[in-house]
Write a protein that holds these residues in place. Structure first.
Motif, short mmCIF file in Angstrom:
data_model
loop_
_atom_site.label_atom_id
_atom_site.label_comp_id
_atom_site.label_asym_id
_atom_site.label_seq_id
_atom_site.Cartn_x
_atom_site.Cartn_y
_atom_site.Cartn_z
N ARG A 1 -74.31 58.78 -13.26
CA ARG A 1 -73.46 59.60 -12.38
C ARG A 1 -73.34 58.97 -11.01
N MET A 2 -74.44 58.49 -10.46
CA MET A 2 -74.42 57.91 -9.13
C MET A 2 -73.59 56.64 -9.09
N ASP A 3 -73.71 55.81 -10.12
CA ASP A 3 -72.92 54.58 -10.17
C ASP A 3 -71.43 54.89 -10.21
N ALA A 4 -71.05 55.85 -11.04
CA ALA A 4 -69.64 56.16 -11.23
C ALA A 4 -69.00 56.84 -10.03
N SER A 5 -69.74 57.73 -9.38
CA SER A 5 -69.12 58.55 -8.33
C SER A 5 -69.48 58.12 -6.91
N VAL A 6 -70.48 57.24 -6.76
CA VAL A 6 -70.90 56.85 -5.41
C VAL A 6 -70.96 55.33 -5.25
N ALA A 7 -71.80 54.68 -6.03
CA ALA A 7 -72.05 53.25 -5.80
C ALA A 7 -70.80 52.40 -5.96
N LYS A 8 -70.09 52.57 -7.08
CA LYS A 8 -68.89 51.76 -7.31
C LYS A 8 -67.76 52.09 -6.34
N PRO A 9 -67.47 53.38 -6.08
CA PRO A 9 -66.44 53.68 -5.09
C PRO A 9 -66.80 53.16 -3.70
N MET A 10 -68.07 53.25 -3.32
CA MET A 10 -68.48 52.74 -2.02
C MET A 10 -68.30 51.23 -1.95
N GLN A 11 -68.69 50.53 -3.00
CA GLN A 11 -68.54 49.08 -3.03
C GLN A 11 -67.07 48.68 -2.91
N GLN A 12 -66.21 49.37 -3.63
CA GLN A 12 -64.78 49.08 -3.56
C GLN A 12 -64.23 49.36 -2.18
N ALA A 13 -64.69 50.45 -1.58
CA ALA A 13 -64.21 50.81 -0.24
C ALA A 13 -64.59 49.74 0.78
N MET A 14 -65.83 49.28 0.70
CA MET A 14 -66.28 48.28 1.65
C MET A 14 -65.57 46.94 1.44
N ALA A 15 -65.28 46.61 0.19
CA ALA A 15 -64.64 45.33 -0.10
C ALA A 15 -63.17 45.33 0.28
N ARG B 1 -53.63 48.07 8.78
CA ARG B 1 -54.20 48.81 7.66
C ARG B 1 -54.82 50.14 8.09
N LYS B 2 -54.34 50.66 9.19
CA LYS B 2 -54.91 51.89 9.73
C LYS B 2 -54.85 53.03 8.71
N ALA B 3 -53.72 53.19 8.04
CA ALA B 3 -53.57 54.29 7.08
C ALA B 3 -54.58 54.15 5.93
N ASP B 4 -54.79 52.93 5.46
CA ASP B 4 -55.77 52.71 4.38
C ASP B 4 -57.18 53.09 4.84
N ILE B 5 -57.49 52.72 6.08
CA ILE B 5 -58.82 52.99 6.62
C ILE B 5 -59.05 54.50 6.75
N VAL B 6 -58.02 55.23 7.18
CA VAL B 6 -58.11 56.69 7.29
C VAL B 6 -58.40 57.30 5.92
N THR B 7 -57.71 56.82 4.89
CA THR B 7 -57.88 57.34 3.53
C THR B 7 -59.28 57.08 3.01
N VAL B 8 -59.76 55.85 3.19
CA VAL B 8 -61.09 55.48 2.71
C VAL B 8 -62.16 56.29 3.43
N ARG B 9 -62.01 56.43 4.72
CA ARG B 9 -63.00 57.19 5.49
C ARG B 9 -63.06 58.64 5.02
N ALA B 10 -61.92 59.22 4.72
CA ALA B 10 -61.91 60.60 4.23
C ALA B 10 -62.62 60.72 2.89
N GLY B 11 -62.62 59.64 2.10
CA GLY B 11 -63.27 59.67 0.80
C GLY B 11 -64.78 59.69 0.86
N PHE B 12 -65.36 59.33 1.99
CA PHE B 12 -66.82 59.33 2.10
C PHE B 12 -67.41 60.73 1.90
N THR B 13 -66.69 61.74 2.35
CA THR B 13 -67.18 63.11 2.20
C THR B 13 -67.33 63.46 0.72
#
Length: 233
Positions: free
Chosen positions: A75-89, A102-114
């Protein structure tokens, strides 16, 4: 009467044979404890061994106890680790020009952290609930508790520590992007270089860039701590 007695005797013999062939609960527990000590606790990091069904046979019913840990990691890999890795990359800009473009992309990714943090907390809650329902003798309970702490509690705690500095790092990037957008006529971008003629505005840009660098360092340190917890070293 004789045939019934013979039938009963055969059944008793069969039961005895099956009992002799099947490992006892004590043997299953011993095998599971040995696995946790050798393959989990004695190794560096929070790597999760994945023994196949054949190798788990000696664990008997205790294989289900280990599944509590492996399900958490799935569960952690699927919902946290992999999405976080993709976001950072994909989201963190590599130049000042990308900060704005890329401001709009950054806003979207940041909102996904929650959502990632909520998913992590839910995964921990499920694992804790499943663990609480397990029935374990004292000798296994102490070893399992150590393994659970190493493979579930510590990784989850360290993952949680990543979110604040990561959110702040992305927030600092957005603050710089907004400052540049508000003063686009007075700021020239050339790759990693920023040219500002107005001294007061130049100082604001420099402060924003310094804040962004500081927050990114804090985020990197949190990521390095997570790698140490997961992989040792």
């Amino acid at each position: 009467m004789v045939s019934w007695f013979k039938h009963l005797s055969v059944c008793l013999v069969a039961a005895l044979v099956l009992s002799a062939c099947s490992p006892s609960e004590a043997d299953q527990r011993k095998a599971f404890i040995a696995f946790l000590q050798t393959d989990v606790l004695s190794r560096q990091g929070a790597r999760v061994p994945r023994p196949d069904a054949e190798k788990q046979k000696p664990f008997g019913e205790y294989a289900a106890h280990y599944a509590v840990i492996t399900r958490f990691h799935d569960r952690m890999d699927a919902s946290v680790a992999k999405p976080m890795q993709q976001a950072m990359a994909n989201a963190m800009p590599r130049s000042i020009e990308e900060v704005v473009a890329r401001k709009a992309d950054i806003v979207t990714v940041r909102a996904g952290f929650t959502g990632m943090l909520e998913a992590l907390n839910q995964s921990v809650a499920v694992a804790d609930s499943e663990r609480a329902a397990l029935k374990q003798p004292d000798d296994l309970a102490s070893v399992y508790a150590a393994a659970y702490d190493k493979l579930v509690t510590q990784p989850a705690t360290t993952f949680r520590e990543i979110f604040p500095p990561t959110d702040e790092a992305f927030g600092a990037v957005l603050a710089l992007a907004e400052l540049i957008e508000r003063n686009r006529g007075e700021i020239k971008l050339r790759g990693s270089q920023v040219e500002v003629a107005n001294a007061a505005l130049r100082a604001k840009v420099q402060d924003a860039m310094a804040a962004m660098s500081s927050k990114q360092r804090a985020m990197t340190e949190a990521q390095q701590k997570l790698r140490r917890v997961l992989y040792g070293g």
